[in-house]
Design an enzyme around this catalytic site. Structure first.
Site, short mmCIF file in Angstrom:
data_model
loop_
_atom_site.label_atom_id
_atom_site.label_comp_id
_atom_site.label_asym_id
_atom_site.label_seq_id
_atom_site.Cartn_x
_atom_site.Cartn_y
_atom_site.Cartn_z
CG ASP A 43 70.76 -63.07 -95.25
OD1 ASP A 43 70.95 -61.97 -95.41
OD2 ASP A 43 70.89 -63.70 -94.10
CE1 TYR A 71 64.02 -62.59 -89.38
CE2 TYR A 71 64.62 -61.97 -86.79
CZ TYR A 71 64.48 -61.57 -88.58
OH TYR A 71 64.99 -60.36 -89.11
NE ARG A 183 73.29 -64.44 -91.96
CZ ARG A 183 74.23 -63.43 -92.74
NH1 ARG A 183 75.32 -63.89 -93.36
NH2 ARG A 183 73.97 -62.17 -92.70
#
Length: 310
Positions: A43, A71, A183
């Site tokens: 993103d 991540y 997310r």
């Protein structure tokens, strides 16, 4: 005859504010070739490792897309957003989250670890009736995506900061399978704790065995083209044989077998390999780490599935 264009795999560290397509466009201009692609979108708000294929290297992206990823994320508890990250409008009221205990957070995180079903974020690039989900959301549609299996191998909370305004920010390191939406993990963690949550920062540090520490930077808009000043280029192209060896089992082949494979012909499997037992694709690599083909077992022989020119 035109000179061959650049070929290989590049690791780049995407900065915040650029889309993955922006990075591809920069490299197309910088490297002087249209044949550039990436293995897995980040993103615009996210930073970190993008795996880029150049020239014939784009053929290897298929085998890199499904690699596990790592991540570093920051999740804010106390309010949800329409996009499940900091770029979307808040949905619903803010709820105090500074009173949530570490034990409560740990229990909710544990429930989101392992083999789980995850509903992707509604603003994902998943297609619904031929249209991207995020496009339908922006058009005002109520999009409901189906849950899909993912694996979160590690969801480790590395820091917790309770804010004076009632929010609680959580730093975490997450190892997960391809197709996992961080997310959505932030959203689900907030829902599990009853206060809402969204992602405020995200950095991809690993794709398979590749690390962002080994990545170059994205060329600036006004940077000289790589052909004009190769020594100053931030883009380092890795050879296809080296890269393929990290993605697939390797079958060494000699010059004669390499020539046959490049003509689309099958070859006998080298005695040192057992492709029939493996039942999987392999990388046929010739002298000098020259990637010849991706091969598959067929009746005791190896046939080329994807061929790479010399």
């Amino acid at each position: 005859m035109n000179a061959p264009g650049p070929v290989g795999i590049a690791l780049v560290d995407k900065p915040a504010g650029l889309t993955s397509h922006d990075v591809v466009a920069r490299l197309r201009y910088h490297l002087g070739t249209r044949k550039v692609g990436h293995a897995g979108t980040l993103d615009p708000m996210a930073t970190g490792l993008l795996v880029i294929g150049v020239g014939q290297g784009t053929k290897l992206l298929t085998y890199a897309v499904g690699l596990d990823k790592t991540y570093e994320a920051t999740i804010r508890l106390g309010v949800a957003t329409i996009t499940d990250d900091a770029e979307g409008d808040e949905t619903g009221p803010r709820r105090p989250a500074d009173g949530i205990s570490d034990d409560q957070i740990a229990a909710a995180v544990e429930d989101l670890t392992g083999d789980i079903l995850q509903v992707p974020s509604a603003v994902s690039a998943i297609k619904v009736n031929g249209q991207r989900s995020y496009a339908r959301v922006r058009a005002g549609d109520d999009v409901q995506l189906e849950a899909r299996p993912i694996r979160v191998a590690r969801f480790e909370v590395t820091g917790t900061r309770r804010q004076a305004d009632g929010f609680c920010d959580i730093d975490a390191v997450i190892d997960c399978s391809s197709g996992t939406y961080i997310r959505a993990l932030a959203r689900d963690l907030g829902e599990a704790l009853g206060v809402g949550g969204h992602l405020t920062a995200l950095r991809r540090t690993h794709v398979g065995k590749w690390s962002v520490q080994d990545a170059g930077t994205v060329p600036e808009r006004d940077a000289p083209k790589a052909a004009e000043d190769p020594s100053a280029s931030p883009v380092v192209l890795r050879g296809l044989g080296e890269v393929a060896g990290g993605l697939l089992p390797v079958v060494p082949v000699g010059e004669a077998d390499a020539r046959s494979l490049r003509f689309g012909q099958m070859i006998h499997a080298p005695e040192a390999s057992s492709p029939e037992d493996a039942g999987e694709l392999s990388a046929a690599v010739g002298p000098g780490e020259d990637l010849v083909a991706i091969v598959e077992p067929h009746r005791g022989r190896l046939r080329p599935a994807t061929v790479f020119p010399a």
